[in-house]
Design a protein around this motif. Structure first.
Motif: not given
Length: 383
Positions: A314-342
């Motif tokens: 759902l996050a990937m889908d919503f992000g892809s609808r925004l006029p923003i570039g590289r949404t999948a990679a950027t969302l995945t990067a922030l998600y990964s930071v959270g995974q490291v810190l958790g």
């Protein structure tokens, strides 16, 4: 035969092929370590702390891969996708022949990097072919299939094979699953959607995007606590077979969940479906903090499996609808930071009980839900 009849089957083929890639990279390649960890602690001469170090190395590799693709999207290509698929399989097979925490960590670091590259490639390809009938619900269901397979492997063969043999089996399964995905034509995400289609990046859009990033980062931090410690918490207090069974339940619950959440999104909207999934996950996560009852552990597994990959979709889908570039990679990067810190956030409070860790995870997921609510509210505001 009209155009839709020609194109739609191709879109379905892309979605199913991407599902196979995600099953290999995420369901097995990343998450097989969760049910294998108790077995390795028992017979591979590593401690629970060593297991945490090895897991963190995998998260770090995933983070590096995601960040690199967000900065250099042109690195995502068909050739590199195939190379990372090979590296993923080799890294799993190598685990069978290693004998130190440092060596295990290197192999899992490479596996994490490969998983990120394959995930971004599959997710962006499905997004690119949405108009052709490529359904994200089908593609992301592959993650649940892979998790269920990894749980079945340890449940069925864990009592009969050594941990080394189990890693070799994992490598074979990953190779078989990822093989169809090698036919995907991977293309890099555009640096700027606004430049491509002329969409306006207004102040409201930027705020929505930042809130989505915040919510997704918090989801990564909260969900990984459950994903890392659920099997250990259950298996440590009950029979050794219970942990793998719970993990199988997570995977089985995740398989239909993506299609279910896709249906919810179509009947309501993507942003409110995201809020609902986050709230349900927060509720499921707090339950093990309240009681160690076996039935509660099963409910937690169902709610966790039924929401975590749906939230990703759902996050990937919503992000892809925004006029923003590289949404999948950027969302995945922030998600990964959270995974490291958790795991690092809850490490000081785990001790002899995982209740505090699950309580912290639930609080983090509540914060993610609040940020998602802000996204949903702002997304409906007309400028």
């Amino acid at each position: 035969m009209n155009k839709l009849e020609v194109v739609a089957p191709n879109g379905r083929r892309i979605a199913v092929t991407a599902a196979a890639g995600l099953a290999a990279a995420m369901g097995v390649g990343r998450f097989v370590f969760t049910p294998l960890l108790p077995i390795m602690i028992a017979s591979a001469h590593i401690s629970a702390n060593d297991g945490g170090v090895i897991a963190t190395a995998n998260y770090g590799g995933y983070l590096l891969g995601a960040v690199l693709l967000s900065v250099r999207p042109e690195l995502s290509s068909t050739r590199s996708f195939r190379a990372w698929a090979l590296i993923l399989v080799i890294s799993e097979a190598a685990m069978a022949f290693l004998d130190s925490t440092a060596a295990f960590s290197v192999a899992r670091f490479l596996a994490g990097w490969a998983s990120a590259a394959i995930f971004v490639g599959c997710a962006s390809t499905v997004t690119r072919h949405r108009a052709d009938g490529a359904a994200p619900g089908i593609a992301f269901a592959g993650v649940g299939v892979g998790i269920a397979v990894s749980g079945l492997l340890t449940f069925v063969a864990g009592q009969h094979l050594s941990w080394n043999a189990l890693w070799l089996c994992s490598a074979v399964i990953t190779a078989a699953l990822v093989a169809p995905a090698l036919n995907l034509q991977i293309a890099s995400e555009p640096r700027s959607r606004a430049e491509v289609d002329g969409s306006a990046v207004t102040a409201r859009v930027r705020t929505v995007w930042r809130l989505l990033l915040a919510s997704y980062f918090l989801e990564g931090l909260g969900y990984i606590i459950v994903g890392t410690f659920l099997v250990a918490a259950v298996g440590g207090e009950r029979s050794s077979a219970t942990g793998p069974l719970v993990w199988i339940l997570v995977g089985v619950s995740a398989v239909p969940a993506t299609v279910l959440w896709s249906t919810v999104a179509r009947r309501t909207c993507v942003e409110w479906a995201l809020v609902s999934a986050l709230v349900l996950q927060a509720i499921g996560t707090v339950l093990p903090a309240l009681t160690s009852n076996s039935a509660v552990a099963m409910i937690c597994a169902i709610l966790f499996g039924g929401t975590f990959i749906g939230i990703v979709m759902l996050a990937m889908d919503f992000g892809s609808r925004l006029p923003i570039g590289r949404t999948a990679a950027t969302l995945t990067a922030l998600y990964s930071v959270g995974q490291v810190l958790g795991p690092l956030v809850v490490a000081p409070v785990i001790g002899s009980s995982y209740a505090s860790a699950f309580a912290i995870a639930s609080a983090v997921l509540v914060a993610a839900s609040v940020a998602a609510i802000a996204v949903a509210v702002l997304a409906t505001v007309k400028e």
